[in-house]
Design an enzyme around this catalytic site. Structure first.
Site, PDB file in Angstrom:
ATOM      1  N   ASP A 138     -17.589 -17.948  37.038  1.00 52.06           N
ATOM      2  CA  ASP A 138     -17.094 -17.595  38.372  1.00 52.06           C
ATOM      3  C   ASP A 138     -18.079 -18.157  39.400  1.00 52.06           C
ATOM      4  O   ASP A 138     -19.253 -17.758  39.412  1.00 52.06           O
ATOM      5  CB  ASP A 138     -17.018 -16.064  38.448  1.00 52.06           C
ATOM      6  N   HIS A 144      -4.887 -24.967  57.190  1.00 53.07           N
ATOM      7  CA  HIS A 144      -4.616 -23.607  57.663  1.00 53.07           C
ATOM      8  C   HIS A 144      -5.799 -23.006  58.436  1.00 53.07           C
ATOM      9  O   HIS A 144      -5.665 -21.944  59.037  1.00 53.07           O
ATOM     10  CB  HIS A 144      -4.148 -22.729  56.497  1.00 53.07           C
ATOM     11  N   TYR A 161      -6.126 -16.520  54.529  1.00 56.97           N
ATOM     12  CA  TYR A 161      -6.530 -17.748  53.817  1.00 56.97           C
ATOM     13  C   TYR A 161      -7.223 -18.707  54.805  1.00 56.97           C
ATOM     14  O   TYR A 161      -8.326 -19.207  54.546  1.00 56.97           O
ATOM     15  CB  TYR A 161      -5.275 -18.377  53.212  1.00 56.97           C
ATOM     16  N   SER A 196      -0.745 -31.311  52.396  1.00 58.13           N
ATOM     17  CA  SER A 196       0.123 -30.895  51.283  1.00 58.13           C
ATOM     18  C   SER A 196      -0.111 -31.840  50.104  1.00 58.13           C
ATOM     19  O   SER A 196       0.455 -32.935  50.042  1.00 58.13           O
ATOM     20  CB  SER A 196       1.581 -30.946  51.740  1.00 58.13           C
TER      21      SER A 196
HETATM   22  C1  15L Z   1      -2.785 -25.365  51.583  1.00 55.47           C
HETATM   23  O1  15L Z   1      -3.947 -25.270  51.961  1.00 55.47           O
HETATM   24  C2  15L Z   1      -2.286 -24.583  50.434  1.00 55.47           C
HETATM   25  O2  15L Z   1      -3.255 -24.429  49.422  1.00 55.47           O
HETATM   26  C3  15L Z   1      -1.028 -25.166  49.842  1.00 55.47           C
HETATM   27  O3  15L Z   1      -0.433 -24.152  49.064  1.00 55.47           O
HETATM   28  C4  15L Z   1      -0.041 -25.650  50.924  1.00 55.47           C
HETATM   29  O4  15L Z   1       0.410 -24.564  51.662  1.00 55.47           O
HETATM   30  C5  15L Z   1      -0.728 -26.630  51.847  1.00 55.47           C
HETATM   31  O5  15L Z   1      -1.902 -26.060  52.388  1.00 55.47           O
HETATM   32  C6  15L Z   1       0.184 -27.046  53.015  1.00 55.47           C
HETATM   33  O6  15L Z   1      -0.115 -26.744  54.170  1.00 55.47           O
HETATM   34  O7  15L Z   1       1.207 -27.684  52.719  1.00 55.47           O
END
Ligand code: 15L
Length: 272
Positions: free
Chosen positions: A47, A115, A138, A167
């Site tokens: 971990d 994000h 997140y 993505s």
């Molecule tokens: C991310 O950071 C995620 O891990 C993934 O699941 C998608 O949501 C991606 O961004 C996105 O924005 O398409």
């Protein structure tokens, strides 16, 4: 370059391990789970939020030669509780940064995410100078992890490159992906550029392919030496076979697409 990749069993890890190996790097994997069959690299189960597990991984991995960089991919790749997001993105990063200091490893490439700025409304072109504006816990975890990288780069002179990945998929599946897609091969190119760019200090870059419809500025990624070769445009006909929906419109309004919508909203300290 000898590189430790955390979250090596995840979707990005499984592409990066062979991709970086093919490009001549010496890759060591770390994950909570054992190596998938056929994994070509040495592998440590542990971990990366646990200082003891990280310390013993660094020590064991160094037996094969000094680790020169960490690529930190481990983390819950989706929305979770705030507690889990902080543990998964921030505490793991902190644990790795401390171990890097202890073992004189001077570079980290971090899988941040769009994000971190996901709640930013659509503009003509989004730069890396945009204010942090997460769309989820997140995203909060990614903002805080980026802040930690910046702190360690300032304090200790580490090179720390945060890649705000879009993505990452074999091919784009939705209209949003026509702008946000990062192909597998371009992901390898991007991480290699972040690993090898001379003296990046603390740097942030968006992680997408050379998409014709992109509206996230790739200039800081290109400054690292990233030369994307793929373009989501070649999948447009396939994506547009399905008629556009209201969801496509909502997803187009903000950087974070679907993560901005109410189905991702929850209390920060939900005791239930
Ligand atoms: C991310 O950071 C995620 O891990 C993934 O699941 C998608 O949501 C991606 O961004 C996105 O924005 O398409």
């Amino acid at each position: 370059m000898r590189v430790l990749v955390t979250g090596a069993a995840g979707s990005i890890g499984q592409v990066l391990l062979p991709g970086l190996t093919d490009r001549g790097h010496d890759v060591v994997g770390m994950d909570l789970v054992v190596a998938p069959d056929g994994t070509p690299s040495p592998w440590y189960v542990g971990d990366c939020g646990d200082p003891d597990a990280v310390r013993s991984t660094f020590e064991a991995a160094a037996q094969g030669g000094p680790i020169e960089a960490v690529v930190h991919l481990a983390g819950i790749p989706d929305e979770s509780s705030l507690d889990d997001a902080l543990a998964s993105h921030v505490l793991t990063t902190a644990t790795l940064l401390d171990a890097m200091r202890e073992h004189a490893v001077s570079r980290i490439v971090y899988a941040s995410s769009n994000h971190a700025v996901g709640r930013t409304p659509r503009t003509d072109m989004l730069g890396t100078d945009a204010q942090p504006r997460p769309d989820t816990f997140y995203g909060v975890g990614k903002v805080a992890a980026e802040a930690l990288l910046h702190l360690y780069a300032d304090r200790y002179g580490l090179d720390a490159v945060a890649l705000r990945i879009g993505s990452f998929l074999p091919q784009p599946e939705t209209r949003r992906h026509l702008a946000t897609w990062l192909s597998h091969d371009d992901a390898v190119r991007l991480v290699e550029a972040a690993l090898t760019a001379p003296d990046p200090g603390f740097a942030v870059a968006y992680g997408i392919s050379a998409n014709t419809r992109a509206w996230w500025d790739l200039s800081s990624a290109r400054a690292l030496g990233y030369e994307p070769q793929d373009d989501a445009e070649s999948f447009t006909a396939l994506v547009e076979e399905t008629p556009a929906t209201e969801a496509d419109e909502v997803e187009a309004a903000h950087v974070g697409g679907p993560f901005v919508t109410e189905r991702f909203w929850r209390p920060a300290r939900d005791q239930g």
